[in-house]
Design a protein around this motif. Structure first.
Motif, mmCIF file in Angstrom:
data_model
loop_
_atom_site.group_PDB
_atom_site.id
_atom_site.type_symbol
_atom_site.label_atom_id
_atom_site.label_comp_id
_atom_site.label_asym_id
_atom_site.label_seq_id
_atom_site.Cartn_x
_atom_site.Cartn_y
_atom_site.Cartn_z
ATOM 1 N N SER A 92 -8.651 -21.130 -30.898
ATOM 2 C CA SER A 92 -8.036 -19.829 -30.640
ATOM 3 C C SER A 92 -7.341 -19.797 -29.284
ATOM 4 O O SER A 92 -6.289 -19.172 -29.133
ATOM 5 C CB SER A 92 -9.095 -18.722 -30.709
ATOM 6 O OG SER A 92 -9.670 -18.644 -31.991
ATOM 7 N N SER A 93 -7.926 -20.473 -28.296
ATOM 8 C CA SER A 93 -7.355 -20.454 -26.951
ATOM 9 C C SER A 93 -6.201 -21.428 -26.774
ATOM 10 O O SER A 93 -5.484 -21.379 -25.784
ATOM 11 C CB SER A 93 -8.440 -20.790 -25.919
ATOM 12 O OG SER A 93 -8.820 -22.163 -26.024
ATOM 13 N N GLY A 94 -6.029 -22.355 -27.721
ATOM 14 C CA GLY A 94 -4.967 -23.344 -27.611
ATOM 15 C C GLY A 94 -5.405 -24.649 -26.995
ATOM 16 O O GLY A 94 -4.602 -25.567 -26.836
ATOM 17 N N SER A 95 -6.689 -24.772 -26.646
ATOM 18 C CA SER A 95 -7.175 -26.045 -26.106
ATOM 19 C C SER A 95 -7.229 -27.115 -27.188
ATOM 20 O O SER A 95 -7.026 -28.295 -26.914
ATOM 21 C CB SER A 95 -8.572 -25.860 -25.491
ATOM 22 O OG SER A 95 -8.529 -24.950 -24.417
ATOM 23 N N LEU A 96 -7.529 -26.698 -28.400
ATOM 24 C CA LEU A 96 -7.420 -27.569 -29.571
ATOM 25 C C LEU A 96 -6.172 -27.160 -30.342
ATOM 26 O O LEU A 96 -5.870 -25.966 -30.464
ATOM 27 C CB LEU A 96 -8.630 -27.410 -30.492
ATOM 28 C CG LEU A 96 -9.890 -28.213 -30.209
ATOM 29 C CD1 LEU A 96 -10.982 -27.796 -31.201
ATOM 30 C CD2 LEU A 96 -9.641 -29.697 -30.306
ATOM 31 N N LEU A 107 -11.369 -18.131 -42.659
ATOM 32 C CA LEU A 107 -11.392 -16.876 -43.399
ATOM 33 C C LEU A 107 -12.234 -15.822 -42.677
ATOM 34 O O LEU A 107 -11.851 -14.645 -42.603
ATOM 35 C CB LEU A 107 -11.914 -17.106 -44.815
ATOM 36 C CG LEU A 107 -10.970 -17.848 -45.764
ATOM 37 C CD1 LEU A 107 -11.672 -18.171 -47.078
ATOM 38 C CD2 LEU A 107 -9.699 -17.044 -46.024
ATOM 39 N N ILE A 108 -13.374 -16.235 -42.136
ATOM 40 C CA ILE A 108 -14.190 -15.308 -41.339
ATOM 41 C C ILE A 108 -13.425 -14.875 -40.093
ATOM 42 O O ILE A 108 -13.401 -13.695 -39.730
ATOM 43 C CB ILE A 108 -15.529 -15.958 -40.935
ATOM 44 C CG1 ILE A 108 -16.446 -16.111 -42.141
ATOM 45 C CG2 ILE A 108 -16.236 -15.116 -39.868
ATOM 46 C CD1 ILE A 108 -17.699 -16.922 -41.856
ATOM 47 N N GLN A 112 -12.171 -11.087 -38.952
ATOM 48 C CA GLN A 112 -12.607 -10.457 -37.705
ATOM 49 C C GLN A 112 -11.449 -10.183 -36.757
ATOM 50 O O GLN A 112 -11.654 -9.763 -35.623
ATOM 51 C CB GLN A 112 -13.646 -11.343 -37.020
ATOM 52 C CG GLN A 112 -14.938 -11.479 -37.815
ATOM 53 C CD GLN A 112 -15.924 -12.451 -37.198
ATOM 54 O OE1 GLN A 112 -15.560 -13.290 -36.371
ATOM 55 N NE2 GLN A 112 -17.176 -12.348 -37.587
ATOM 56 N N GLY A 113 -10.228 -10.430 -37.226
ATOM 57 C CA GLY A 113 -9.065 -10.108 -36.411
ATOM 58 C C GLY A 113 -8.519 -11.236 -35.564
ATOM 59 O O GLY A 113 -7.569 -11.027 -34.798
ATOM 60 N N LYS A 320 -16.009 -7.254 -45.934
ATOM 61 C CA LYS A 320 -15.054 -7.098 -47.020
ATOM 62 C C LYS A 320 -14.429 -8.445 -47.332
ATOM 63 O O LYS A 320 -14.500 -9.384 -46.533
ATOM 64 C CB LYS A 320 -13.974 -6.084 -46.670
ATOM 65 C CG LYS A 320 -13.123 -6.460 -45.479
ATOM 66 C CD LYS A 320 -12.073 -5.388 -45.223
ATOM 67 C CE LYS A 320 -11.152 -5.780 -44.057
ATOM 68 N NZ LYS A 320 -10.109 -4.755 -43.822
ATOM 69 N N ARG A 321 -13.819 -8.541 -48.480
ATOM 70 C CA ARG A 321 -13.241 -9.813 -48.917
ATOM 71 C C ARG A 321 -12.106 -10.232 -47.987
ATOM 72 O O ARG A 321 -11.179 -9.463 -47.737
ATOM 73 C CB ARG A 321 -12.704 -9.662 -50.340
ATOM 74 C CG ARG A 321 -12.201 -10.961 -50.960
ATOM 75 C CD ARG A 321 -11.695 -10.682 -52.368
ATOM 76 N NE ARG A 321 -11.269 -11.907 -53.038
ATOM 77 C CZ ARG A 321 -10.065 -12.461 -52.881
ATOM 78 N NH1 ARG A 321 -9.183 -11.886 -52.072
ATOM 79 N NH2 ARG A 321 -9.748 -13.565 -53.522
ATOM 80 N N PRO A 322 -12.166 -11.472 -47.458
ATOM 81 C CA PRO A 322 -11.087 -11.954 -46.589
ATOM 82 C C PRO A 322 -9.758 -12.025 -47.340
ATOM 83 O O PRO A 322 -9.715 -12.259 -48.552
ATOM 84 C CB PRO A 322 -11.562 -13.358 -46.191
ATOM 85 C CG PRO A 322 -13.041 -13.337 -46.375
ATOM 86 C CD PRO A 322 -13.281 -12.431 -47.543
ATOM 87 N N ASP A 323 -8.681 -11.831 -46.597
ATOM 88 C CA ASP A 323 -7.334 -11.880 -47.161
ATOM 89 C C ASP A 323 -6.836 -13.322 -47.125
ATOM 90 O O ASP A 323 -6.422 -13.824 -46.082
ATOM 91 C CB ASP A 323 -6.413 -10.969 -46.345
ATOM 92 C CG ASP A 323 -5.020 -10.851 -46.960
ATOM 93 O OD1 ASP A 323 -4.664 -11.689 -47.823
ATOM 94 O OD2 ASP A 323 -4.275 -9.942 -46.561
#
Length: 331
Positions: A92-96, A107-108, A112-113, A320-323
């Protein structure tokens, strides 16, 4: 080939570590990107992928050794963590730049945004072979014979909320048991054998080549839960950050192209992957020689992802079901 392995046990450690490796492309030993840049591959772009200890390490290393990533202008560096959930903050941070994951992780995250995308497939389950992929195993002499017998037992999975949790819960229910009576703990595949022997867990999720080692030591497979839960079509995928897919789609396309060549070659030359397992994972040569592999392919099965989303909602992993559609990257 450099076979020094950086093992990352948690998200904090991964965030703190400078993601580094050898200029030739390899499993990272933490030697620094400055060293990589000055060692003759300055025309290549440094790209990092997070993996967990499994046969995936051998398949990716084979692609590096064959030069498929260099052909696309990439110097691929590999880091090992316990599971994709632990590596998620760095993605998420761009380190990977990329991460191997069960579909449950991205999906999780998107539910969670968080801004993640599934950019390609990686592997599907072979229904005719139990030991090609992750399964639930027990030690010698266990009275656990099927998924239903996991009621009241402590079972290890490589990440909470993962394919292991939803798949095993579904398998227990389909076998007539109560999945809410199973206690799940998080454990790396490479640790399952020792924990079964010590009695810290009664059953554990493991995959090749560690599964083969447990069986060789007298253990047995009691649930092929991936097949039971109908999750085999997209057992592993490659994820990246949404920001990278938007800001540098050419990099995504180059990586996926190299991955496609890598997995196609690995699928057709499985003995070459087996030969790498002792050096990249510390597997015994005997266990490596007996290892069956998951079906490698960069093709993404979106219908299989929808089954993941259904079970994640059913078993309470997400509210709720992931999109699925919004999580899958498209060119």
């Amino acid at each position: 080939m450099n076979t020094k392995i950086t093992r990352l046990l948690g998200a904090g450690a991964l965030l703190a570590l400078a993601l580094t490796g050898c200029a030739s492309g390899s499993i990272s030993g933490g030697e620094g990107k400055a060293a990589a840049a000055g060692s003759g591959n300055s025309d290549l772009r440094d790209v990092t992928i997070g993996l967990f200890p499994s046969s995936a390490v051998g398949a990716i290393q084979l692609g590096i050794d064959k030069g498929y990533f260099e052909e696309e202008g990439l110097n691929l560096e590999v880091l090992l963590g316990q599971g994709s959930a632990a590596q998620l903050p760095s993605l998420s941070s761009g380190s990977l730049d990329f991460m191997l994951a069960s579909p449950t992780t991205p999906l999780i995250a998107t539910a969670q945004g968080l801004d993640l995308k599934i950019v390609s497939g990686y592997a599907a389950n072979r229904p005719e072979i139990v030991e090609d992929s992750v399964s639930v195993l027990v030690g010698p002499g266990s009275d656990i014979k099927s998924a239903r017998d996991l009621e009241g037992k402590t079972v290890s999975i490589n990440a909470l909320g993962s394919i292991g949790e939803i798949g095993i819960r579904e398998a227990v229910e389909l076998d007539g048991g109560d999945p809410n009576k199973v206690t799940f703990v998080q454990l790396g595949f490479n640790e399952v054998g020792a924990q079964l022997e010590s009695g810290q867990i009664q059953a554990g999720m493991a995959g090749p080549p560690f599964m083969q080692q447990i069986v060789a030591d007298g253990g047995s497979v009691i649930s092929d839960f991936i097949q039971d839960a109908n999750l085999g079509g997209a057992e592993l995928v490659i994820a990246s950050s949404g920001a990278l897919t938007r800001n540098d789609p050419a990099l995504i396309e180059s990586f996926v192209s190299a991955l496609d060549k890598t997995l196609a070659y690995a699928e057709e030359h499985q003995d070459e992957v087996r030969d790498l397992l002792p050096s990249v994972l510390g597997t015994s040569p005997e266990a490596a020689a007996k290892t069956d592999f998951i079906a490698w392919s960069a093709e993404l099965d979106v219908d299989a992802l929808k089954q993941f989303a259904d079970l994640m909602e059913k078993h309470g992993v997400t509210e709720k079901r992931p999109d699925v559609e919004s999580t899958v990257w498209s060119k």
